[in-house]
Design a protein around this motif. Sequence first.
Motif, PDB file in Angstrom:
ATOM      1  N   CYS A 138       0.846  -1.194   0.000  1.00 53.29           N
ATOM      2  CA  CYS A 138       0.000   0.000   0.000  1.00 53.29           C
ATOM      3  C   CYS A 138       0.881   1.243   0.000  1.00 53.29           C
ATOM      4  O   CYS A 138       1.906   1.294   0.684  1.00 53.29           O
ATOM      5  N   TYR A 139       0.443   2.261  -0.732  1.00 55.94           N
ATOM      6  CA  TYR A 139       1.231   3.491  -0.800  1.00 55.94           C
ATOM      7  C   TYR A 139       1.343   4.154   0.569  1.00 55.94           C
ATOM      8  O   TYR A 139       2.364   4.776   0.885  1.00 55.94           O
ATOM      9  N   TYR A 140       0.311   4.048   1.382  1.00 53.48           N
ATOM     10  CA  TYR A 140       0.375   4.671   2.706  1.00 53.48           C
ATOM     11  C   TYR A 140       1.378   3.951   3.607  1.00 53.48           C
ATOM     12  O   TYR A 140       2.015   4.576   4.449  1.00 53.48           O
ATOM     13  N   ALA A 141       1.502   2.648   3.433  1.00 54.41           N
ATOM     14  CA  ALA A 141       2.544   1.929   4.167  1.00 54.41           C
ATOM     15  C   ALA A 141       3.908   2.393   3.689  1.00 54.41           C
ATOM     16  O   ALA A 141       4.829   2.636   4.475  1.00 54.41           O
ATOM     17  N   MET A 142       4.012   2.544   2.387  1.00 55.59           N
ATOM     18  CA  MET A 142       5.266   2.984   1.777  1.00 55.59           C
ATOM     19  C   MET A 142       5.689   4.347   2.318  1.00 55.59           C
ATOM     20  O   MET A 142       6.865   4.603   2.570  1.00 55.59           O
ATOM     21  N   MET A 143       4.692   5.219   2.514  1.00 58.64           N
ATOM     22  CA  MET A 143       4.993   6.568   3.014  1.00 58.64           C
ATOM     23  C   MET A 143       5.521   6.543   4.449  1.00 58.64           C
ATOM     24  O   MET A 143       6.113   7.506   4.907  1.00 58.64           O
ATOM     25  N   MET A 144       5.279   5.460   5.147  1.00 56.43           N
ATOM     26  CA  MET A 144       5.831   5.363   6.510  1.00 56.43           C
ATOM     27  C   MET A 144       7.319   5.056   6.486  1.00 56.43           C
ATOM     28  O   MET A 144       7.989   5.136   7.518  1.00 56.43           O
ATOM     29  N   GLY A 145       7.816   4.668   5.332  1.00 55.49           N
ATOM     30  CA  GLY A 145       9.243   4.427   5.195  1.00 55.49           C
ATOM     31  C   GLY A 145       9.649   3.008   5.535  1.00 55.49           C
ATOM     32  O   GLY A 145       8.918   2.258   6.188  1.00 55.49           O
ATOM     33  N   VAL A 146      10.861   2.667   5.107  1.00 51.83           N
ATOM     34  CA  VAL A 146      11.312   1.270   5.218  1.00 51.83           C
ATOM     35  C   VAL A 146      11.694   0.879   6.645  1.00 51.83           C
ATOM     36  O   VAL A 146      11.903  -0.297   6.933  1.00 51.83           O
TER      37      VAL A 146
END
Lengths: 69, 666
Positions: B546-554
């Motif tokens: 999900c893009y929102y998960a991605m926005m939380m960073g690695v």
Amino acid sequence: MAKTVPAFIDNICMACRVCVIACPFGCLDMTRTGIDRYGKAYPELVSPETCTGCGICARECPVDAIEMV
Amino acid sequence: MNGAMGKVLVVDLTARTWKEEKIDDEIYRNLLAGVGLGAWYLYRNIPPGADPLGPDNILGFTAGLLTGTGAAMTGRWMAVCKSPLTGGWGDSNCGGDLAPAIKQCGYDAIFFRGAADRPVYLYLGGREPEIRDAAPYWGLDAVEAEEALIRDTREKKKPAVAVIGPAGEKRSLIAGISNDLGRYAARSGVGAVMGSKNLKALVLSGARLVKSADPRGIKEVNKEYAAKIRKSNLPELVKGGVLPVMGKVMGSMKSAAPMDGIITAMLLKRYGSTMNNTLSIHNGDAPLKNWGGSEKDYHKGYYKSLNPDRFRKRETHKYHCYACIIGCGGVCDIGDVKEGKYAHTHKPEYETAMVFGGLLMNRDTDSLFYINELLNRAGLDSISTGGAVAFAIECYENKILSPEDTGGLELTWGNSDAIIRLVEKIAAREPGIGELLADGVKAAAARIGQGSEKYAVHAGGQELPMHDPKIDPMLGTVYSADPTPGRHTTSGSLYYSTSELWKRVSWLPALVKHPKTAEYEPTPEEALKNVAYTSYKMLVDGSGGCYYAMMMGVRHFKIFEYLNLATGWNRSPDEYMEVGKRIQTLRQLFNARHGVDMDSFRMHPRAVGEPPLPRGHNQGITLKIDEMIRQYRLGWGWDEKTGYPLPETVARLGLTELLEKEAPLG
């Protein structure tokens, strides 16, 4: 009614629906509300008569929030 | 192979036949599943020059490599095809419940070739795939059709359904594909392609499980992630009315610095994407008045209409896509809106709220909820439809469209009744103004002429989303140079600042606090950030993330760890980023194969700041877009003039061998 059925641990469950979608028998649904401040819907055993106690929901739960009891 | 089902289903709608194809492990290793598998399959099987609405086009539904493995936030599916909007590579990402259903039926992707001679739907759930008659469902809206198909086909478990509404049936180029009663794969015109194949729906009812190399390890990562999410809560004191102030503060900052992406979770848990509504107006993010206005045009009195607390009031409960531990969605009660025509709707997303709110200068909050449901039922992309309405309003205001042309509608800014009527006309493809706008702004401007293209805001045929690149030039570059132009979910400076990629990827310099002005310079350093973040995005899209998960960073969304635990590969972040580069270059290679003029993707002058806005937050800004595009292409190893991948880049990424692997079918 199966010998064991899923019991949900609300303070661990993240309401992610994985158990509902994994269940091969369509026994679960996201119907319990009023549990947290956000108004999330949590899983519930809505068709206990079709639950076989297979435990797939507990096995698939990403955070171990289901116990077969 | 662990993580993957190892095969795809290929349905020939013309011949009404199907077959399964095994996928070599090397394809997954090099391209994952999801968009990577889709790009590989379509590149090899769609002949160059194929009509996007003809039988030679292929429509794919792909699930990510991590979907079903238990990894959190990996329940996204993608529709892939040749796009009728851009003429090049098309894809569209969506949540809901379809992604796991594809894998539960035993496949990583389902591809449709040809076109049926009458409406059909695909049913998977029995022993063999069935192509069934869809006549009873053709003409139903997307919600009605999904409910009817579930009612008519359900045996034990509830099937997952992907479906088009009447707009897709009528091949509106701005039509999308729905699942779970209104979650949309909306971009690239994927709904029109589905309609062109006379394919009303997919009904998926499998129950297979996905194998992972280390399911216990995945759960341990999940638990750590879930604990952080559980603790991340916006203080109760912070109300929606504070968000414009936050936007003003953000907009006034002269420097940018790395940030902890977990703040995204706090806002999303409470508001979903509507957290952006009023915040974005003040920091210059939201385009207003069809990209010609600014916050100076948006009177303070308007703010309450977009206050996210107002949206929450209608929320009866939160909505989670499959495997989501955030729950940014919501189901809203709208039984009192417009004579109670609809009982409820998915909570409108920021894009819908802003395109039908700020872009059209519309202050009628109820109309936003109503339009949201109209669009979900018709099967239309809200961004493109709102862009088309904005275009029509500006044409009307400038006497290019007359009352006769609009069917008597008084298309003025903020006239919500007229806007609703116009959406209904577009949805029905009604002769006249509805028909004119149903294929998006580029096609409409071409038909109208009279200089109307200056009001048709798009990039390569794709209407632009509600994020003005004048506050984030990286966005402008991907709007203009990505294989799928006009997307806000590919890359951007703000997104990069929360990614923490530089802590895991050896070739990235550490991001440090820097003057915001540096981001406006078309340098190789800025291009490198863009290449890195886009590669990360391709990795996420190949995984079903999900893009929102991605926005939380690695650091929080541990995609590298998830991939290793699911597959057993034990690869480094550098190796995975190479996979991301390979997928992105393959998408662009598709455009090269189909002869797409990449320069035609350059975004609309208003988004560039040509001419610059005379007032407001983004006053006086003109992006150095042409040089930014050039640097971006160089950063990927693509030809700086054509934008096509250079042969040495294709070879270095190993794409030459992959594309020759096994005989293509086309």
